[in-house]
Design a protein around this motif. Structure first.
Motif, short mmCIF file in Angstrom:
data_model
loop_
_atom_site.label_atom_id
_atom_site.label_comp_id
_atom_site.label_asym_id
_atom_site.label_seq_id
_atom_site.Cartn_x
_atom_site.Cartn_y
_atom_site.Cartn_z
N UNK A 62 7.93 4.11 1.05
CA UNK A 62 6.66 4.75 0.75
C UNK A 62 6.15 5.51 1.97
N UNK A 63 5.48 6.63 1.74
CA UNK A 63 5.01 7.46 2.85
C UNK A 63 3.98 6.76 3.72
N UNK A 64 3.16 5.87 3.12
CA UNK A 64 2.07 5.25 3.86
C UNK A 64 2.50 3.95 4.53
N UNK A 65 3.18 3.09 3.81
CA UNK A 65 3.52 1.77 4.36
C UNK A 65 4.89 1.73 5.02
N UNK A 66 5.80 2.62 4.64
CA UNK A 66 7.15 2.59 5.17
C UNK A 66 8.05 1.59 4.50
N UNK A 67 7.51 0.76 3.61
CA UNK A 67 8.31 -0.22 2.87
C UNK A 67 8.76 0.40 1.54
N UNK A 68 9.56 -0.35 0.83
CA UNK A 68 10.00 0.11 -0.49
C UNK A 68 8.80 0.33 -1.39
N UNK A 69 8.85 1.39 -2.19
CA UNK A 69 7.70 1.72 -3.03
C UNK A 69 7.42 0.62 -4.04
N UNK A 70 8.43 -0.02 -4.57
CA UNK A 70 8.22 -1.12 -5.51
C UNK A 70 7.47 -2.27 -4.84
N UNK A 71 7.87 -2.60 -3.64
CA UNK A 71 7.19 -3.67 -2.91
C UNK A 71 5.75 -3.29 -2.59
N UNK A 73 3.81 -1.36 -4.37
CA UNK A 73 3.03 -1.47 -5.61
C UNK A 73 2.61 -2.91 -5.85
N UNK A 74 3.50 -3.86 -5.59
CA UNK A 74 3.22 -5.27 -5.87
C UNK A 74 2.35 -5.93 -4.81
N UNK A 75 2.16 -5.30 -3.66
CA UNK A 75 1.38 -5.91 -2.58
C UNK A 75 0.11 -5.16 -2.22
N UNK A 76 0.01 -3.90 -2.58
CA UNK A 76 -1.16 -3.11 -2.21
C UNK A 76 -2.24 -3.28 -3.29
N UNK A 78 -4.72 -1.45 -4.16
CA UNK A 78 -5.06 -0.24 -4.92
C UNK A 78 -4.12 -0.05 -6.11
N UNK A 79 -2.83 -0.20 -5.86
CA UNK A 79 -1.87 0.02 -6.94
C UNK A 79 -1.87 -1.13 -7.94
N UNK A 80 -2.08 -2.34 -7.46
CA UNK A 80 -2.21 -3.47 -8.38
C UNK A 80 -3.44 -3.31 -9.26
N UNK A 81 -4.54 -2.84 -8.65
CA UNK A 81 -5.74 -2.60 -9.43
C UNK A 81 -5.54 -1.51 -10.48
N UNK A 82 -4.79 -0.48 -10.13
CA UNK A 82 -4.48 0.58 -11.08
C UNK A 82 -3.66 0.05 -12.25
N UNK A 83 -2.68 -0.81 -11.93
CA UNK A 83 -1.84 -1.38 -12.98
C UNK A 83 -2.64 -2.27 -13.92
N UNK A 84 -3.45 -3.17 -13.35
CA UNK A 84 -4.21 -4.09 -14.19
C UNK A 84 -5.32 -3.38 -14.96
N UNK A 85 -5.94 -2.37 -14.37
CA UNK A 85 -6.95 -1.60 -15.09
C UNK A 85 -6.35 -0.90 -16.30
N UNK A 86 -5.17 -0.32 -16.12
CA UNK A 86 -4.51 0.35 -17.23
C UNK A 86 -4.10 -0.64 -18.30
N UNK A 87 -3.61 -1.82 -17.90
CA UNK A 87 -3.21 -2.84 -18.86
C UNK A 87 -4.40 -3.32 -19.69
N UNK A 88 -5.48 -3.67 -19.02
CA UNK A 88 -6.64 -4.18 -19.75
C UNK A 88 -7.25 -3.11 -20.65
N UNK A 89 -7.30 -1.89 -20.17
CA UNK A 89 -7.84 -0.80 -20.98
C UNK A 89 -6.99 -0.59 -22.23
N UNK A 90 -5.67 -0.58 -22.06
CA UNK A 90 -4.78 -0.35 -23.19
C UNK A 90 -4.84 -1.51 -24.18
#
Length: 298
Positions: A62-71, A73-76, A78-90
């Motif tokens: 990832x450009x910001x963390x330098x770690x794998x993008x999948x990792x 997503x699961x630790x940041x 902001x991205x976890x909040x985006x995932x859960x917000x989309x899940x609950x909304x849907x």
């Protein structure tokens, strides 16, 4: 019988092979395989290869963390909040759409009245709107200059707005989800065996028991399938969300922002793969449950 007559009466040597079921089955399989070649080519070129490329790209740093993008997503948060917000909304959109439209679809399937055709046309009209138009309609209802803001301004001296938030997005998604459920439930209700309802009533079942024990189990496959479709549509809908505002923390807008604003292709790919997997799992689960219900013995 002479040898000449015996030879003439004997069938050709290849006649048995030409008429064998195995040879015919082989020819049919070759024909089916030949017809599948264009579909398989299209599938590999326009879905399998691009999706495989996304999966591989998501493993890059990832450009910001330098770690794998999948990792990331699961630790940041902001991205976890985006995932859960989309899940609950849907999930909320799918649940409420099925609950509201099922009642409407059952009523329309069981009753005839003047203007029913026009009413069905109006109910299905939102399916013709793209997401941008749906977002604009939500703004006209709950935006700064919308009907609700003007009414609240005249009555209470302040403007009430909901268009530029998850509430407005919820209303927009619900708007184009209800027609899908109505038409599916209507088709399922028209195939119901009414003799089962009459038998339940003759045995003393109340109106609500007939609904819970006869009608809902009978149309359960339709409810599951259309609920999964509404969930999948809400998970990936972009036009409505983009019209209402790009600051909402949901997956489609996050993917768009990472791709266009920050050129963070690894993160955009990882989010896209996760969105696709969640949607696929929901559709596969609904299909499995609906199939079990359909195939269950009476």
């Amino acid at each position: 019988m002479s040898a000449r007559q015996n030879t003439l009466s004997r069938p050709p040597a290849g006649a048995f092979y030409g008429a064998s079921p195995g040879r015919k089955r082989l020819r049919v399989n070759r024909a089916v395989l030949f017809t599948l070649v264009p579909a398989l080519t299209f599938f590999c070129a326009f879905w399998l290869l691009p999706f495989a490329r996304l999966v591989v790209m998501g493993t890059e740093p990832d450009n910001h963390s330098g770690a794998s993008a999948y990792w990331t997503v699961l630790t940041h948060p902001r991205y976890l909040g985006s995932l859960f917000s989309t899940l609950w909304l849907s999930l909320a959109v799918a649940g409420l759409a099925v609950a509201l439209a099922s009642v409407c679809g059952f009523f329309l399937a069981r009753n005839q009245f003047p203007g029913k055709t026009w009413l069905l046309s109006i109910l299905t009209f939102p399916l013709a709107f793209p997401g941008v138009v749906v977002g604009f309609l939500v703004i006209m209802l709950g935006g700064r200059q919308g009907a609700l803001a003007q009414l609240s301004q005249s009555l209470f001296g302040e403007r009430w707005m909901f268009a530029y938030s998850l509430t407005g997005l919820f209303v927009g998604y619900l708007y184009f989800s209800i027609p899908r459920v109505v038409m599916t439930v209507m088709a399922a209700c028209e195939k119901l065996d009414r003799s089962l309802e009459e038998a339940a009533r003759s045995l003393g079942a109340s109106h609500w028991r007939v609904i819970c024990d006869v009608i809902i189990p009978a149309i359960r496959p339709a409810l599951l399938s259309t609920g999964a479709i509404c969930f999948a549509t809400s998970m990936g809908a972009f036009g409505t969300a983009f019209t209402l505002g790009t600051r909402m923390n949901i997956l489609p807008l996050s993917i768009y922002g990472e791709f266009t604003n920050y050129a963070n292709f690894a993160m955009a790919a990882a989010l896209s793969v996760i969105l696709g997997l969640v949607t696929w799992l929901a559709l596969a689960l609904a299909r499995r449950l609906a199939g079990d219900v359909v195939g269950a013995p009476a």
